[in-house]
Design a protein around this motif. Structure first.
Motif, PDB file in Angstrom:
ATOM      1  N   UNK A 257     122.590  90.692  31.637  1.00 50.92           N
ATOM      2  CA  UNK A 257     123.666  91.626  31.977  1.00 50.92           C
ATOM      3  C   UNK A 257     125.030  90.972  31.780  1.00 50.92           C
ATOM      4  N   UNK A 258     125.131  89.680  32.064  1.00 49.36           N
ATOM      5  CA  UNK A 258     126.383  88.952  31.805  1.00 49.36           C
ATOM      6  C   UNK A 258     126.718  89.010  30.309  1.00 49.36           C
ATOM      7  N   UNK A 259     125.701  88.856  29.454  1.00 46.74           N
ATOM      8  CA  UNK A 259     125.918  88.944  28.004  1.00 46.74           C
ATOM      9  C   UNK A 259     126.354  90.346  27.598  1.00 46.74           C
ATOM     10  N   UNK A 260     125.743  91.353  28.203  1.00 46.58           N
ATOM     11  CA  UNK A 260     126.105  92.743  27.886  1.00 46.58           C
ATOM     12  C   UNK A 260     127.564  93.005  28.256  1.00 46.58           C
ATOM     13  N   UNK A 261     127.982  92.521  29.436  1.00 42.42           N
ATOM     14  CA  UNK A 261     129.369  92.705  29.864  1.00 42.42           C
ATOM     15  C   UNK A 261     130.332  92.040  28.872  1.00 42.42           C
ATOM     16  N   UNK A 262     129.989  90.868  28.392  1.00 42.23           N
ATOM     17  CA  UNK A 262     130.836  90.182  27.407  1.00 42.23           C
ATOM     18  C   UNK A 262     130.911  90.970  26.097  1.00 42.23           C
ATOM     19  N   UNK A 263     129.769  91.521  25.668  1.00 45.15           N
ATOM     20  CA  UNK A 263     129.742  92.334  24.448  1.00 45.15           C
ATOM     21  C   UNK A 263     130.685  93.535  24.568  1.00 45.15           C
ATOM     22  N   UNK A 264     130.666  94.176  25.739  1.00 42.88           N
ATOM     23  CA  UNK A 264     131.482  95.382  25.952  1.00 42.88           C
ATOM     24  C   UNK A 264     132.971  95.047  25.916  1.00 42.88           C
ATOM     25  N   UNK A 265     133.351  93.941  26.566  1.00 42.00           N
ATOM     26  CA  UNK A 265     134.761  93.568  26.652  1.00 42.00           C
ATOM     27  C   UNK A 265     135.285  93.050  25.315  1.00 42.00           C
ATOM     28  N   UNK A 266     134.431  92.381  24.541  1.00 44.01           N
ATOM     29  CA  UNK A 266     134.879  91.782  23.280  1.00 44.01           C
ATOM     30  C   UNK A 266     135.150  92.808  22.187  1.00 44.01           C
ATOM     31  N   UNK A 267     134.448  93.922  22.214  1.00 45.17           N
ATOM     32  CA  UNK A 267     134.638  94.932  21.158  1.00 45.17           C
ATOM     33  C   UNK A 267     134.305  96.315  21.703  1.00 45.17           C
ATOM     34  N   UNK A 268     135.133  97.304  21.365  1.00 50.61           N
ATOM     35  CA  UNK A 268     134.898  98.687  21.776  1.00 50.61           C
ATOM     36  C   UNK A 268     134.796  99.538  20.510  1.00 50.61           C
ATOM     37  N   UNK A 269     133.564  99.809  20.110  1.00 47.90           N
ATOM     38  CA  UNK A 269     133.329 100.585  18.895  1.00 47.90           C
ATOM     39  C   UNK A 269     131.969 101.268  18.991  1.00 47.90           C
ATOM     40  N   UNK A 270     131.746 102.329  18.176  1.00 46.48           N
ATOM     41  CA  UNK A 270     130.423 102.972  18.175  1.00 46.48           C
ATOM     42  C   UNK A 270     129.291 102.000  17.834  1.00 46.48           C
ATOM     43  N   UNK A 271     129.582 101.074  16.913  1.00 42.23           N
ATOM     44  CA  UNK A 271     128.564 100.093  16.540  1.00 42.23           C
ATOM     45  C   UNK A 271     128.193  99.210  17.728  1.00 42.23           C
ATOM     46  N   UNK A 272     129.187  98.749  18.487  1.00 43.26           N
ATOM     47  CA  UNK A 272     128.930  97.898  19.647  1.00 43.26           C
ATOM     48  C   UNK A 272     128.235  98.704  20.755  1.00 43.26           C
TER      49      UNK A 272
END
Length: 354
Positions: A257-272
């Motif tokens: 879940x920590x990794x998922x949170x980082x993914x969300x904050x690092x990029x906001x796009x349909x692909x992400x």
């Protein structure tokens, strides 16, 4: 066997946490009859342990001779005939199941199971009770229709079976059901009580557990005893002998879940968003409750936010948590929350940095 199951006390007089509640239950059994019971309190507080110890007190060792089976139920729902398969844990004296797993068919499951139990009472041998016990988990997740059905059925068959209801939040159980049960609140254990249990487990395993390290495990468990014992076992696998400054191992799903949170904050796009959806689905497939996923994800996201966004994000987390309780597909609501967060966060970045 996991330590959390291996060292679970199976008798009321051996319970190390909630001693007063255990004595209260012992007095109920000694009176010769037992009312319907509702155990409520936070996850990992010890509700299931007290229920197991209570059944042992009522029926003796026979209550521990259990079998686990996926049982199909043929249910008449008006003009339709439904087939629902649920996992049950049963002995000669009790049946335990989670009726909310049946989804929108939960009301029919509740009625059918209690009717079937009423037909087959256990023999009154060696002072055992002449009624069976039905343990229903997560009753706060039952639909309102199922809870009203439960209220009617528990009245009709009260002479043949007793109900033990277990839930995290009593406020989500209708008043009509609560008023027909003896309500027993199981509060989260204190840090000192968790340390005491951890030292007991370590002693049984022949381990040397530094007091400071035990205290840090208790603190990181957030007063969840089950989580604390699992964490102790994980730390033992990772490094032994223990040291005072040893890091406390967190569960793999928490790191995920920590990794998922980082993914969300690092990029906001349909692909992400599509990538995150796959990771959330993997958590659900591995039986992590969606409410826990949403709560942990929110906590991790809050660590990365400015204070002006926190109120809005909390509002939408509560909104989607409520919709998730009313809906059937949790992944839809988790994904909707992530999409909403991405929208809010991207708007904030554009306004701040242009």
């Amino acid at each position: 066997m996991l330590w959390v199951d291996k060292y679970r006390p199976h008798a009321l007089d051996k319970v190390m946490v909630h001693v007063e509640e255990a004595q209260q239950l012992k007095q109920l059994v000694a009176q010769g009859d037992c009312p319907h019971l509702l155990f409520y309190g936070p996850s990992g507080a010890g509700k299931k342990t007290l229920i197991i110890a209570l059944l042992r007190e009522m029926y003796g060792a026979g209550a521990e001779k259990i079998k686990v089976e996926n049982k199909p139920w043929k249910i008449e729902a008006g003009t339709r005939k439904l087939e629902v398969e649920l996992t049950t844990i049963s002995s000669n004296y009790h049946v335990e199941l989670n009726p909310s797993d049946a989804g929108f068919q939960d009301r029919y499951v509740v009625q059918e199971i209690i009717k079937e139990m009423a037909k087959s009472r256990p023999l009154d041998v060696a002072g055992n009770k002449s009624f069976k016990v039905l343990v229903l988990n997560e009753v706060d997740r039952l639909s309102k229709e199922a809870q009203h059905s439960l209220r009617r059925t528990m009245e009709k068959y009260s002479s043949a079976c007793r109900l033990i209801l277990c839930c995290n939040s009593a406020s989500k159980v209708i008043e009509a059901v609560r008023s027909r049960c003896l309500n027993i609140r199981i509060s989260a254990p204190s840090k000192e009580e968790i340390v005491k249990v951890l030292q007991h487990v370590a002693k049984k395993e022949g381990l040397q557990l530094p007091l400071g390290f035990a205290a840090r495990i208790a603190l990181s468990s957030n007063r969840n005893l089950r989580r604390a014992i699992l964490s102790l076992e994980a730390c033992k696998v990772h490094q032994y002998p223990f040291t005072e400054d040893q890091s406390v191992q967190s569960a793999d799903w928490e790191q995920y879940i920590v990794e998922i949170a980082s993914d969300i904050v690092n990029e906001q796009s349909p692909k992400r968003l599509f990538l995150v959806r796959g990771k959330l689905y993997e958590l659900l497939v591995n039986c992590i409750p969606p409410e826990i996923v949403l709560k942990r994800l929110l906590l991790e996201l809050m660590k990365k936010l400015d204070s002006e966004l926190k109120h809005e994000v909390c509002h939408w987390a509560a909104y989607y948590e409520h919709r998730m309780q009313r809906g059937q597909k949790a992944i839809f609501h988790l994904e909707a929350f992530v999409a909403k967060f991405m929208s809010i966060y991207k708007r904030f970045l554009i306004a701040t940095f242009g």
